[in-house]
Design a protein around this motif. Structure first.
Motif: not given
Length: 119
Positions: A83-84, A87
């Motif tokens: 997820e990071h 991002q």
């Protein structure tokens, strides 16, 4: 959020680069940092939100106006997740809307997975 690295981020940048296996030695690290002094290369620091500390580093090279190469993408162990990483790449794409983002040999699998995963 991605922010262009500044001179006063140098210690944090060095610490993040040292998380990579090939850059644990100071001589190798200094060579890599010198490469980011070139006008075609940019280092970004990443933080999940404006109140958090720097948690990641993204090193890119503008190959031409339409092509951006992700050379390094690093997250601290505490926030290391798909997820990071995604991002960071989403932020990079927003900053470079007219550029196609591709990965280096070291980052290609992650960049390809990001591109194939629906937002």
């Amino acid at each position: 959020m991605l922010i262009k690295s500044r001179q006063d981020d140098e210690k944090m940048v060095m610490g993040l680069f040292s998380l990579l296996p090939g850059l644990k030695e100071i001589a190798h690290l200094n060579v890599e940092l010198a490469e980011y002094q070139k006008p075609s290369r940019t280092l970004y620091v990443w933080q999940e939100n404006p109140q958090s500390q720097i948690q990641g580093l993204l090193g890119v090279e503008q190959i031409n106006p339409e092509l951006l190469l992700v050379r390094h993408i690093i997250l601290t162990p505490g926030v290391r997740s798909q997820e990071h990483y995604f991002q960071m790449l989403d932020n990079l794409q927003r900053l470079n809307q007219d550029s196609f983002i591709m990965g280096s040999l070291a980052t290609q699998k992650l960049v390809q997975h990001w591109r194939q995963t629906p937002s």
